[in-house]
Design a protein around this motif. Structure first.
Motif, PDB file in Angstrom:
ATOM      1  N   ARG A 123      23.517  68.549  63.319  1.00 24.02           N
ATOM      2  CA  ARG A 123      23.889  68.966  61.964  1.00 24.02           C
ATOM      3  C   ARG A 123      25.370  68.768  61.671  1.00 24.02           C
ATOM      4  N   ALA A 126      26.158  65.008  61.370  1.00 25.69           N
ATOM      5  CA  ALA A 126      25.543  64.497  60.138  1.00 25.69           C
ATOM      6  C   ALA A 126      26.317  64.956  58.907  1.00 25.69           C
ATOM      7  N   GLY A 127      26.734  66.204  58.902  1.00 18.42           N
ATOM      8  CA  GLY A 127      27.501  66.721  57.768  1.00 18.42           C
ATOM      9  C   GLY A 127      28.827  66.019  57.604  1.00 18.42           C
ATOM     10  N   VAL A 134      23.913  69.228  55.716  1.00 13.25           N
ATOM     11  CA  VAL A 134      22.648  68.570  56.065  1.00 13.25           C
ATOM     12  C   VAL A 134      21.685  69.610  56.608  1.00 13.25           C
ATOM     13  N   GLU A 139      15.852  66.854  56.900  1.00 14.58           N
ATOM     14  CA  GLU A 139      16.420  65.518  56.734  1.00 14.58           C
ATOM     15  C   GLU A 139      16.432  64.650  57.991  1.00 14.58           C
ATOM     16  N   PRO A 153      20.407  61.064  60.499  1.00 13.12           N
ATOM     17  CA  PRO A 153      20.591  62.262  61.322  1.00 13.12           C
ATOM     18  C   PRO A 153      19.364  62.515  62.199  1.00 13.12           C
TER      19      PRO A 153
END
Length: 188
Positions: A123, A126-127, A134, A139, A153
């Motif tokens: 996470r 990905a963020g 995210v 996702e 992700p």
């Protein structure tokens, strides 16, 4: 900002931009194929990584290696890095100011390597890469086209070790990766 990859590496190895530098044993810059079409980005090094100065070499790294093998890839085929280059205390999430301190390094790594596909491990990564919050459960495995990259992700291998329910989702994500690599004509 950096003339070449060697200068980038040497600068990062001496970094003291944030408090994470105070307790580190090693800067964990990243490693792999500098011409890789696929780049994996995690959030930050753990204890084993800090000890050895290499990304994803502990139990989470062994799981990542196994998942790569299952889709016909090896570590030598990809480049692996983290958002932050020094271990956060007690493996806590890297704080926003710590992430910001390392962003020039990560951006430069991506610019030099020029991957076609970026897999965000967890996470936090990905963020940072997608520039927004995210929701991993919703996702993971979803590909987003950003500039010249496909970004996907997936669950962080350490999270899979703590919650085996994530393993099946991650395996599905790696199958998405394998399929997309074929579509993008990326050799494996």
């Amino acid at each position: 900002m950096y003339d070449d990859f060697k200068t980038l590496y040497e600068t990062a190895m001496q970094c003291k931009k944030c408090r994470l530098a105070e307790q580190r044993k090693h800067v964990v810059f990243g490693e792999g194929n500098l011409k890789a079409d696929i780049m994996f980005i995690g959030e930050g090094p753990g204890a084993r990584e800090d000890e050895l100065g290499r990304p994803f070499v502990g139990p989470a790294g062994q799981l990542l290696d196994k998942m790569l093998d299952e889709i016909g890839l090896k570590r030598a085929d990809v480049y692996i890095a983290n958002v932050v280059k020094c271990r956060p205390p007690n493996n806590r999430d890297p704080q926003p100011d710590e992430r910001a301190a390392c962003m020039d390094y990560l951006r430069a790594q991506v610019a030099f390597i020029k991957p076609k596909f970026i897999v965000c491990l967890g996470r936090i990564a990905a963020g940072v890469i997608l520039g927004r919050d995210v929701k991993m459960m919703k996702e993971h495995g979803m590909c987003t086209e950003v500039k010249n990259f496909t970004i996907m992700p997936t669950f962080h291998p350490a999270a899979m070790l703590h919650n085996p329910d994530y393993v099946e989702g991650a395996k599905q994500d790696f199958q998405v990766l394998k399929k997309r690599l074929g579509e993008l004509n990326i050799a494996r």
